[in-house]
Design a protein around this motif. Structure first.
Motif, short mmCIF file in Angstrom:
data_model
loop_
_atom_site.label_atom_id
_atom_site.label_comp_id
_atom_site.label_asym_id
_atom_site.label_seq_id
_atom_site.Cartn_x
_atom_site.Cartn_y
_atom_site.Cartn_z
N LEU A 278 0.97 -1.24 0.10
CA LEU A 278 0.06 0.18 0.09
C LEU A 278 0.84 1.32 -0.27
O LEU A 278 0.53 2.27 -0.62
CB LEU A 278 -0.82 0.09 1.11
N LEU A 279 1.84 1.44 0.95
CA LEU A 279 2.87 2.48 0.78
C LEU A 279 3.43 2.96 -0.54
O LEU A 279 3.18 3.88 -0.80
CB LEU A 279 3.84 2.21 1.86
N PHE B 80 -7.43 6.85 12.17
CA PHE B 80 -7.69 7.92 12.94
C PHE B 80 -6.94 9.18 13.21
O PHE B 80 -7.29 10.39 13.03
CB PHE B 80 -8.37 7.50 14.49
N ILE B 81 -5.70 8.91 13.40
CA ILE B 81 -4.48 9.47 13.79
C ILE B 81 -4.06 10.06 12.63
O ILE B 81 -3.70 11.35 12.51
CB ILE B 81 -3.39 9.15 14.45
N PHE C 243 -3.10 8.87 3.28
CA PHE C 243 -2.83 7.27 3.30
C PHE C 243 -1.41 6.90 3.33
O PHE C 243 -1.07 6.01 4.05
CB PHE C 243 -3.25 6.66 1.62
N PHE C 244 -0.58 7.96 3.38
CA PHE C 244 0.96 7.94 3.67
C PHE C 244 0.89 7.78 5.15
O PHE C 244 1.46 6.79 5.94
CB PHE C 244 1.66 9.18 2.85
N CYS C 245 0.25 8.68 5.87
CA CYS C 245 0.31 8.67 7.28
C CYS C 245 -0.56 7.16 7.96
O CYS C 245 0.00 6.78 9.00
CB CYS C 245 -0.57 9.87 7.85
N THR C 246 -1.48 6.94 7.15
CA THR C 246 -2.08 5.84 7.70
C THR C 246 -1.26 4.48 7.65
O THR C 246 -0.97 3.65 8.52
CB THR C 246 -3.44 5.31 6.94
N GLU D 223 2.15 4.33 7.31
CA GLU D 223 3.28 4.62 8.05
C GLU D 223 3.05 4.33 9.57
O GLU D 223 3.69 3.62 10.35
CB GLU D 223 3.88 6.03 8.13
N GLY D 224 1.98 4.67 10.22
CA GLY D 224 1.40 4.58 11.49
C GLY D 224 1.18 3.11 11.66
O GLY D 224 1.67 2.77 12.69
N TYR D 225 0.46 2.60 10.74
CA TYR D 225 0.13 1.01 11.14
C TYR D 225 1.32 0.18 11.12
O TYR D 225 1.43 -0.57 11.79
CB TYR D 225 -0.65 0.48 9.68
N GLU D 226 2.31 0.77 10.18
CA GLU D 226 3.71 -0.21 10.24
C GLU D 226 4.28 -0.02 11.50
O GLU D 226 5.17 -0.80 12.00
CB GLU D 226 4.58 0.12 8.85
N CYS D 227 4.33 1.35 12.14
CA CYS D 227 4.92 1.42 13.23
C CYS D 227 4.38 0.74 14.41
O CYS D 227 5.05 -0.08 15.12
CB CYS D 227 5.06 2.84 13.68
#
Length: 315
Positions: free
Chosen positions: A72-73, A154-155, A103-106, A108-112
């Motif tokens: 996705l990223l 959400f974030i 979608f970039f933030c989503t 990246e946050g999910y991977e963290c």
């Protein structure tokens, strides 16, 4: 245009890489081949984990989820970057820019969050192996993955909402190859104190706390492994988590270098190169690390190939 009005900028112009035409052609070919490798490698892992019963464990479930994120990223970044390289820059609408940023933030946050859970999984497997299956139940890790996606969406929504409210006063040239928060802040004419404060607060659940959990988990893992008397058992224990530690190190080192280190110490070109590492090349390296250094994955590949060869012979 009306000054200090966010609607005064209806589109942005992404500069991409300001290099010679030959360099742009080389980058185009490199990114295209890399992107094809990302899609093929990560789809292979997802297919193997889904079809091979030997890989129906929490660790490989997390690896398959990491592969989904790794597809996705770059899919959000690479196609548009290829177009930028062909045209030496490209315009993107304000809505398109914010959508890409969301979608970039989503992802990246999910991977963290996912890498943090994978670290904890390795900690339980090595430091508390007798209770591993009772702790890492299917309902636990499936529900956690759903929770991670929800938190990431959400974030990312909060971040994107704040970014879209920034004022640009007619400045619309972004010296980057995708819509990221650092170059957006550079051209913004808003007072960024409250926005940066919000970023620091949101970094705790996505960056600070996960980093602390990962460090604590691997600190306990190293201590437990060093207490194993047998060298062979010690090496085997280290090998089970070395792949994940390599992935975590690459991901967080590049992430911290872009978003945590002071921006005035880095040029825009260095920032772009570091961004390429964690948005494009890390998703390519992840399946390579997990496949070539993992006996279970290699065994699953061999079994799948042999299964199809046998079916072809009978046909």
């Amino acid at each position: 245009m009306q000054e200090n009005n966010v609607t005064s900028v209806n589109e942005f112009f992404l500069l991409g890489f300001q290099v010679s035409q030959n360099c742009r052609i080389f980058l185009f070919c490199l990114l295209l081949v890399t992107y094809c490798g990302i899609i093929c490698g990560n789809l292979l892992i997802i297919a193997l984990v889904s079809t091979s019963k030997n890989l129906h464990t929490p660790m490989y479930f997390f690896i398959s989820q990491l592969s989904i994120s790794d597809i996705l990223l770059p899919t959000n970044i690479v196609p548009n970057t290829l177009n930028i390289l062909l045209n030496n820059g490209e315009a993107i609408s304000f809505i398109g820019c914010m959508t890409q940023f969301y979608f970039f933030c989503t992802t990246e946050g999910y991977e963290c969050l996912l890498l943090t859970m994978m670290s904890y999984d390795r900690y339980v497997a090595i430091c508390n192996p007798l209770h591993y299956m009772s702790i890492m139940t299917r309902s636990l890790y499936v529900n956690l993955v759903i929770l991670f996606w929800f938190l990431s969406f959400f974030i990312a929504f909060i971040d994107t909402l704040s970014a879209s409210s920034m004022k640009f006063c007619g400045m619309n040239i972004i010296d980057h190859f995708f819509c990221d928060i650092v170059p957006l802040q550079t051209i913004s004419c808003s007072d960024l104190f409250s926005f940066k404060l919000q970023q620091y607060i949101l970094s705790f659940p996505l960056l600070i706390i996960p980093s602390v959990i990962i460090v604590i988990s691997y600190g306990n893992i190293v201590r437990a492994v060093l207490q194993i008397p047998s060298n062979i058992s010690r090496q085997k224990a280290f090998s089970t988590c070395s792949s994940h530690l390599t992935v975590v190190s690459m991901f967080y080192m590049t992430l911290f270098s872009v978003y945590v280190l002071p921006t005035n110490e880095k040029t825009s070109e260095i920032n772009k190169i570091m961004s390429l590492l964690y948005t494009v090349f890390t998703p390519l390296i992840n399946p390579i690390i997990y496949s070539f250094r993992n006996k279970d994955i290699k065994k699953a590949v061999q079994e799948t190939v042999q299964k199809y060869l046998r079916s072809d012979v009978f046909v």
